[in-house]
Design an enzyme around this catalytic site. Structure first.
Site, PDB file in Angstrom:
ATOM      1  N   TYR A 165       0.443  77.104 -11.609  1.00  0.00           N
ATOM      2  CA  TYR A 165       0.750  77.192 -10.661  1.00  0.00           C
ATOM      3  C   TYR A 165       0.016  77.552  -9.348  1.00  0.00           C
ATOM      4  O   TYR A 165      -0.838  78.380  -9.284  1.00  0.00           O
ATOM      5  CB  TYR A 165       1.731  78.505 -10.154  1.00  0.00           C
ATOM      6  CG  TYR A 165       2.973  79.290  -8.930  1.00  0.00           C
ATOM      7  CD1 TYR A 165       3.509  78.452  -9.022  1.00  0.00           C
ATOM      8  CD2 TYR A 165       2.431  80.257  -7.975  1.00  0.00           C
ATOM      9  CE1 TYR A 165       3.555  78.180  -7.124  1.00  0.00           C
ATOM     10  CE2 TYR A 165       2.372  80.116  -6.892  1.00  0.00           C
ATOM     11  CZ  TYR A 165       3.702  79.201  -6.191  1.00  0.00           C
ATOM     12  OH  TYR A 165       3.871  79.466  -5.270  1.00  0.00           O
ATOM     13  N   SER A 193      13.267  78.502  -1.672  1.00  0.00           N
ATOM     14  CA  SER A 193      11.809  79.372  -1.035  1.00  0.00           C
ATOM     15  C   SER A 193      10.503  78.944  -1.464  1.00  0.00           C
ATOM     16  O   SER A 193       9.868  78.736  -0.262  1.00  0.00           O
ATOM     17  CB  SER A 193      11.508  80.830  -1.596  1.00  0.00           C
ATOM     18  OG  SER A 193      11.325  81.298  -2.762  1.00  0.00           O
ATOM     19  N   GLU A 194      10.166  78.372  -2.262  1.00  0.00           N
ATOM     20  CA  GLU A 194       9.019  77.342  -2.574  1.00  0.00           C
ATOM     21  C   GLU A 194       9.065  75.901  -2.254  1.00  0.00           C
ATOM     22  O   GLU A 194       8.012  75.758  -0.881  1.00  0.00           O
ATOM     23  CB  GLU A 194       8.773  77.243  -4.182  1.00  0.00           C
ATOM     24  CG  GLU A 194       8.831  78.402  -5.188  1.00  0.00           C
ATOM     25  CD  GLU A 194       7.216  78.858  -4.861  1.00  0.00           C
ATOM     26  OE1 GLU A 194       6.624  78.171  -4.912  1.00  0.00           O
ATOM     27  OE2 GLU A 194       7.094  80.179  -4.284  1.00  0.00           O
ATOM     28  N   VAL A 195      10.416  75.436  -1.821  1.00  0.00           N
ATOM     29  CA  VAL A 195      10.104  74.440  -0.681  1.00  0.00           C
ATOM     30  C   VAL A 195       9.356  74.221   0.984  1.00  0.00           C
ATOM     31  O   VAL A 195       9.165  74.045   1.736  1.00  0.00           O
ATOM     32  CB  VAL A 195      11.163  73.567  -0.774  1.00  0.00           C
ATOM     33  CG1 VAL A 195      11.285  72.721   0.457  1.00  0.00           C
ATOM     34  CG2 VAL A 195      11.686  73.242  -2.420  1.00  0.00           C
TER      35      VAL A 195
END
Length: 304
Positions: A145, A45-47
Site C-alpha cells: 500500500y 473512502s479510498e477512492v
C-alpha cells in the site's frame, strides 16, 4: 517480515518499525471508515481520498453511502444521481469509475468486491494502491500500500539524504515491513491491533505521514514521482467541472442547449477576470465528457 536489502543512511530496520508504531499511536486519527469489515465502504473512502483532503472526505463519504449503501445500489443508480452526490469532491472521473466498478461487481461477483488482488486491480478505477488498501483495511491482508503519506514516511526515515527516490526502490521495503495476515486462529475482526496487523500498520504509517506534512515537512518532494499540482482556477479541469455541474442542473428530460452552456461558461470566465472560452476548447471539453459518460447529447442538446 520478508528479508530485503536495507538502505544505508536512514533508520535501522528495527528502529524504523518502532518509530512507526510510536508515531502512529501518538498521532492516531479516529476516522469513520476505519476498523470496518465492509470492503465496499472502505473502497469508497479510498477512492474519495485520492487527491482530496481527509476533512472534506468525511462529510461526503457518509452522504454517498447514505444514498448508495451497497454495491448493488450504486450499480443501479443513474449516472446523474451519482455525480450529484459527488459534487464538491472534484475529479468527477473517480465517481464514474467507482460506479463502473460497482456494475462489474454486481454482474460478476454477486454484489461483492473480489478479495484477489488481480481481480481488484482489473476493476475500473482501482489501481495497485487502492486494491492493497481495500485488502489491508477491510480484510487485514498484507500487500504493498504505497500512497502519498506512506511514501512520505519511508522517504523521511530511510532516505534522509537522497533525492529523486523511485517507487521501485520503496516497494520492496513497503512489502517487507508489512505484517502478515492473522493466522486464522482468531475469528474475523478479533485480531488485536496491538499486535500490528496489516490494517493497523498502515494506519500508523498514514497517521505518521500526515503528521510529517502537518508540521511543515513534505518528504514526498524527495520522490522521483513528485509533481506539484497545477492551479485549479482557470484550468481545463475547472471548466470541465463547471460544465458537468451546469448540465446536471438541467431538466433530466429537456436537457440544455450546448450553445447556452458555452455562452454561460464564457461569461463566467470573463466575470472572473480570465479569458473567454473559444468554441474549439468548449467543443473539445464536451467531447471528452461525452466519451467518459458524464452526460449524453441529442443534436445540440446536452442531457444529464
Amino acid at each position: 517480515m520478508r528479508e530485503v536489502a536495507w538502505p544505508e543512511g536512514g533508520l535501522p530496520r528495527a528502529e524504523f518499525v518502532e518509530r512507526v508504531r510510536a508515531m502512529g499511536e501518538a498521532h492516531y486519527r479516529e476516522l469513520p471508515w476505519r476498523h470496518l469489515d465492509d470492503a465496499y465502504a472502505v473502497l469508497v473512502s479510498e477512492v474519495m481520498l485520492q487527491q482530496t483532503q481527509v476533512a472534506r472526505v468525511e462529510k461526503f463519504w457518509r452522504r454517498f453511502l447514505g444514498a448508495f449503501p451497497t454495491i448493488d445500489a450504486l450499480a443501479a443508480a443513474s449516472t446523474s444521481d451519482v455525480l450529484e452526490r459527488w459534487q464538491g469532491l472534484g475529479y468527477n472521473r473517480r465517481a464514474l469509475a467507482l460506479k463502473k466498478a460497482a456494475e462489474t461487481c454486481a454482474a460478476r461477483y454477486a454484489g461483492h468486491l473480489p478479495r484477489a488482488y488481480e481481480e481488484l486491480v482489473a476493476l475500473p478505477g482501482i489501481g495497485p494502491a487502492t486494491a492493497a488498501g481495500v485488502r489491508a483495511f477491510a480484510w487485514q491482508l498484507p500487500g504493498v500500500y504505497l500512497e502519498t503519506n506512506v511514501r512520505a514516511v519511508f522517504l523521511h526515515d530511510l532516505f534522509p539524504h537522497d533525492e529523486k527516490v523511485p517507487d521501485r526502490t520503496l516497494i520492496p521495503l513497503v512489502e517487507a515491513t508489512c505484517p502478515p495476515a492473522p493466522d486464522g486462529s482468531l475469528p474475523d475482526g478479533a485480531f488485536p491491533d496491538a499486535l500490528f496487523s496489516p490494517r493497523s500498520w498502515y494506519y500508523a504509517l498514514l497517521d505518521y505521514g500526515a503528521h510529517l506534512k502537518a508540521t511543515g515537512a513534505n518528504p514526498t518532494r524527495k520522490s522521483a514521482h513528485y509533481t506539484r499540482q497545477s492551479a485549479f482556477e482557470g484550468s481545463r479541469r475547472q471548466k470541465r467541472s463547471w460544465i458537468v455541474r451546469r448540465v446536471l442542473a438541467a431538466d433530466a428530460d429537456a436537457g440544455v442547449r450546448a450553445q447556452e452552456v458555452h455562452a454561460e461558461l464564457d461569461a463566467a470566465e470573463r466575470a472572473s477576470g480570465r479569458d473567454g472560452v473559444d468554441e474549439a476548447t468548449f467543443a473539445s471539453i464536451v467531447d471528452d465528457l461525452l466519451s467518459e459518460g458524464f452526460f449524453k447529447r441529442t443534436g445540440d442538446v446536452l442531457v444529464p
